[in-house]
Design a protein around this motif. Structure first.
Motif, PDB file in Angstrom:
ATOM      1  N   THR A  38       0.853  -1.191   0.000  1.00 30.75           N
ATOM      2  CA  THR A  38       0.000   0.000   0.000  1.00 30.75           C
ATOM      3  C   THR A  38       0.888   1.240   0.000  1.00 30.75           C
ATOM      4  O   THR A  38       1.707   1.426   0.895  1.00 30.75           O
ATOM      5  CB  THR A  38      -0.931   0.012   1.231  1.00 30.75           C
ATOM      6  N   SER A  40       0.972   5.376  -0.153  1.00 27.07           N
ATOM      7  CA  SER A  40       0.226   6.622   0.023  1.00 27.07           C
ATOM      8  C   SER A  40       1.184   7.789  -0.177  1.00 27.07           C
ATOM      9  O   SER A  40       2.196   7.901   0.530  1.00 27.07           O
ATOM     10  CB  SER A  40      -0.402   6.686   1.423  1.00 27.07           C
ATOM     11  N   ASP A 120      -1.284  -1.061  -4.259  1.00 32.83           N
ATOM     12  CA  ASP A 120      -2.423  -0.160  -4.099  1.00 32.83           C
ATOM     13  C   ASP A 120      -1.877   1.240  -3.814  1.00 32.83           C
ATOM     14  O   ASP A 120      -1.140   1.447  -2.843  1.00 32.83           O
ATOM     15  CB  ASP A 120      -3.313  -0.601  -2.943  1.00 32.83           C
ATOM     16  N   SER A 130      -9.368   4.476   5.359  1.00 32.40           N
ATOM     17  CA  SER A 130      -9.656   3.137   4.847  1.00 32.40           C
ATOM     18  C   SER A 130     -11.164   2.966   4.688  1.00 32.40           C
ATOM     19  O   SER A 130     -11.961   3.785   5.149  1.00 32.40           O
ATOM     20  CB  SER A 130      -9.088   2.063   5.769  1.00 32.40           C
ATOM     21  N   GLN A 132     -14.325  -0.234   4.570  1.00 30.19           N
ATOM     22  CA  GLN A 132     -14.808  -1.617   4.630  1.00 30.19           C
ATOM     23  C   GLN A 132     -16.114  -1.702   3.851  1.00 30.19           C
ATOM     24  O   GLN A 132     -17.047  -0.938   4.122  1.00 30.19           O
ATOM     25  CB  GLN A 132     -15.049  -2.070   6.075  1.00 30.19           C
ATOM     26  N   ARG A 181     -11.666  -5.027   2.615  1.00 28.86           N
ATOM     27  CA  ARG A 181     -11.088  -3.815   3.199  1.00 28.86           C
ATOM     28  C   ARG A 181     -10.139  -3.156   2.203  1.00 28.86           C
ATOM     29  O   ARG A 181      -9.340  -3.838   1.555  1.00 28.86           O
ATOM     30  CB  ARG A 181     -10.336  -4.154   4.484  1.00 28.86           C
ATOM     31  N   PHE A 182     -10.247  -1.849   2.104  1.00 24.78           N
ATOM     32  CA  PHE A 182      -9.343  -1.054   1.273  1.00 24.78           C
ATOM     33  C   PHE A 182      -8.563  -0.133   2.195  1.00 24.78           C
ATOM     34  O   PHE A 182      -9.159   0.644   2.962  1.00 24.78           O
ATOM     35  CB  PHE A 182     -10.117  -0.235   0.251  1.00 24.78           C
ATOM     36  N   LEU A 183      -7.243  -0.202   2.123  1.00 21.63           N
ATOM     37  CA  LEU A 183      -6.373   0.632   2.952  1.00 21.63           C
ATOM     38  C   LEU A 183      -5.754   1.723   2.099  1.00 21.63           C
ATOM     39  O   LEU A 183      -5.618   1.595   0.875  1.00 21.63           O
ATOM     40  CB  LEU A 183      -5.277  -0.218   3.594  1.00 21.63           C
ATOM     41  N   GLY A 184      -5.326   2.790   2.773  1.00 16.19           N
ATOM     42  CA  GLY A 184      -4.588   3.840   2.092  1.00 16.19           C
ATOM     43  C   GLY A 184      -5.375   4.544   1.013  1.00 16.19           C
ATOM     44  O   GLY A 184      -4.884   4.729  -0.099  1.00 16.19           O
ATOM     45  N   LEU A 185      -6.579   4.975   1.340  1.00 13.60           N
ATOM     46  CA  LEU A 185      -7.401   5.721   0.385  1.00 13.60           C
ATOM     47  C   LEU A 185      -7.265   7.214   0.654  1.00 13.60           C
ATOM     48  O   LEU A 185      -7.224   7.646   1.818  1.00 13.60           O
ATOM     49  CB  LEU A 185      -8.867   5.307   0.499  1.00 13.60           C
ATOM     50  N   VAL A 215     -14.144   9.428   2.496  1.00  8.34           N
ATOM     51  CA  VAL A 215     -13.179   8.803   3.400  1.00  8.34           C
ATOM     52  C   VAL A 215     -12.516   9.901   4.235  1.00  8.34           C
ATOM     53  O   VAL A 215     -12.064  10.919   3.691  1.00  8.34           O
ATOM     54  CB  VAL A 215     -12.117   8.015   2.603  1.00  8.34           C
ATOM     55  N   THR A 220     -11.972   4.694   9.370  1.00  8.89           N
ATOM     56  CA  THR A 220     -12.474   3.616   8.519  1.00  8.89           C
ATOM     57  C   THR A 220     -13.942   3.876   8.203  1.00  8.89           C
ATOM     58  O   THR A 220     -14.752   4.051   9.119  1.00  8.89           O
ATOM     59  CB  THR A 220     -12.337   2.250   9.193  1.00  8.89           C
TER      60      THR A 220
END
Length: 515
Positions: A38, A40, A120, A130, A132, A181-185, A215, A220
């Motif tokens: 990930t 960022s 990502d 992040s 969910q 789950r998506f991290l680092g958005l 976000v 989260t």
């Protein structure tokens, strides 16, 4: 990073770009992300992207080409290089230069004979959070081969690319999980979250979307997305089969039995000799008349035994009673942009069918129906098929099955005209003459029998039907493949006082794709 849990089973793995990894490919070589998958970045920042290529034993592979590519909408973010060569440690590098436009995307690394992996990436200046996502399927399919969740930065569900593309960032839902789950958005940007169920070849079987999802930095965000079945494609042609039990065969047989004396007004011998005498002239005619005056009709009737027109009459009645207990209508249903039409291809009676194109029948049809991704609804199906036409079709099929030229030829065969015994003494008409006379009698009989049967056409000349059928997509390609249901109605005519009630099965199978 390989998302092994995504769509996981004993035989398949998926990477984050949604591509399936072939088991043999995974065993050949492995490509792994070195460091955090990930990434960022603030606008203008640069990140080093490193992957390592190994052989099946786990040893690093040097001197191999690794390709880097942007997946999703990277906007003005760029890669320093799109190809790199692995060093002695099997490492390959590329640098990512973040642009000024907020974005969420992926960088995919790939090499020959190895499954690709993806970083990502998030670009933004307001921090990173992040998400969910919990997909909820509300459709009617029993199984969904693969469920993909895609995120689209700064997009709405109505945007064409949201439905068309897999996503700026995506994950495949594991069979054992209820969410991804998506991290680092990037924070401060609105996302559209699309969920799709995919079949073979990537066909989208079900879809749903939620947009304007924000976000927050270091937070989260929980999102529930409902997705439903996509409508099925109905356009195309279907071969349909309808089967109806019927009493028409028995009714026609009874009518012919009641008209036997009119159809066969004399003995077989007399009918044959009358027909022969009508074709002779001169000495032959005189000789035949003399023989008949001496009682030859009775003598020849004895010689005929079970041969002759009466046998053909009984054969026709037998076929009506044994074969015409059910009526099968094989047709073609065509659907084109909401318009439906129907035509009859074959008629089935008993165990056999007859191509309508091989007969002189003209079967007109009229259809009032609708077909959608849920059901075929037949408000009215009219099939102009009279009792006499059906009997013609039956007799024609009997002739074709025996390679004979039409119904009267079949009746002549049933009468064994070709096997008539020759006269023991000259009578002016030899065996060939008598056989020809027999065929003439049967041709006249067939014409007269049709006249009797045509009287029933006032009662039975049109099938008036309605009903419905369920549709099914068996191939998982969003096309209607089969139809299954029933039709009911009556077989009636212009002067019908007691039309025959009909109730039967209806099925169909796609024979051409949509145009």
């Amino acid at each position: 990073m390989v998302l092994a849990a995504a769509g996981c089973s004993e035989n398949a793995m998926y990477d984050l770009d949604g591509g399936a990894m072939d088991a043999a490919v995974v065993e050949a070589r492995s490509l792994e992300i070195v460091g955090d998958p990930t990434v960022s970045l603030a606008g203008g920042d640069t990140a080093d992207l490193t992957v390592q290529l190994r052989d099946p034993s786990g040893a690093p592979l040097a001197g191999e080409t690794v390709r880097f590519a942007l997946d999703g909408r990277a906007h003005d973010s760029t890669l320093e290089t799109v190809t790199a060569t692995t060093d002695a440690m099997g490492l390959a590098h590329s640098a990512l230069q973040a642009g000024t436009v907020v974005a969420a995307f992926r960088v995919r690394a790939s090499a020959d004979d190895a499954a690709s992996v993806s970083f990502d990436v998030a670009v933004g200046d307001a921090g990173f959070g992040s998400m969910q996502v919990t997909p909820e399927y509300v459709g009617e399919r029993e199984t969904l081969p693969r469920v993909v969740v895609g995120l689209f930065a700064d997009a709405d569900c109505e945007d064409d690319f949201v439905r068309r593309d897999p996503g700026d960032r995506l994950q495949v839902l594991s069979e054992d999980d209820e969410l991804v789950r998506f991290l680092g958005l990037p924070a401060g940007v609105s996302f559209a979250v699309a969920v799709r169920a995919e079949g073979e070849g990537g066909t989208v079987l079900a879809w749903g979307c939620e947009d304007r999802i924000a976000v927050e930095a270091l937070e989260t965000t929980d999102v529930d997305v409902t997705f439903d079945d996509e409508p099925l494609v109905v356009d195309g042609s279907y071969q349909t089969t309808s089967v109806f039990p019927t009493t028409t065969g028995e009714d026609v047989a009874t009518a012919l039995e009641g008209a036997r004396d009119a159809l066969l007004p004399a003995s077989d011998a007399t009918l044959i000799l009358d027909a022969a005498e009508a074709t002779l002239s001169g000495a032959e005619a005189t000789e035949l008349r003399a023989a008949r005056a001496s009682g030859f009709d009775a003598t020849y009737q004895t010689a005929l035994e079970s041969l002759g027109p009466a046998a053909a009459h009984e054969a026709l009645i037998d076929r009506l009673r044994t074969e015409l207990t059910s009526l099968t209508v094989v047709g073609r249903l065509r659907a084109t942009e909401g318009e439906l039409d129907f035509s009859v291809l074959r008629l089935g009676m008993g165990a056999g069918e007859l191509e309508v194109a091989l007969t002189e029948l003209t079967i007109e049809t009229s259809l009032d129906a609708t077909l959608d991704s849920e059901e075929l609804r037949v408000s009215e199906l009219l099939i102009d098929l009279s009792a006499s036409e059906l009997v013609r079709a039956l007799a024609t099929r009997e002739a074709f099955d025996r390679l004979l030229d039409g119904p009267s030829a079949w009746l002549a065969s049933a009468a064994s005209c070709a096997a008539l015994p020759p006269p023991e003494e000259p009578i002016g008409c030899d065996a060939v003459c008598l056989q020809a006379a027999c065929r003439t009698v049967l041709a006249d009989y067939w014409t007269a029998a049709l006249t009797v049967i045509e009287a029933l056409d006032q009662e039975r000349s049109t099938l008036e039907l309605d009903g419905s059928a369920n549709v099914a997509d068996l191939a998982g390609d969003l096309q209607v493949d089969t139809l299954e249901g029933s039709l009911a109605g009556e077989w009636t005519g212009p002067s019908a006082t007691s039309p025959e009630a009909l109730e039967g099965t209806f099925s169909g199978e796609r024979i051409t794709p949509p145009r």
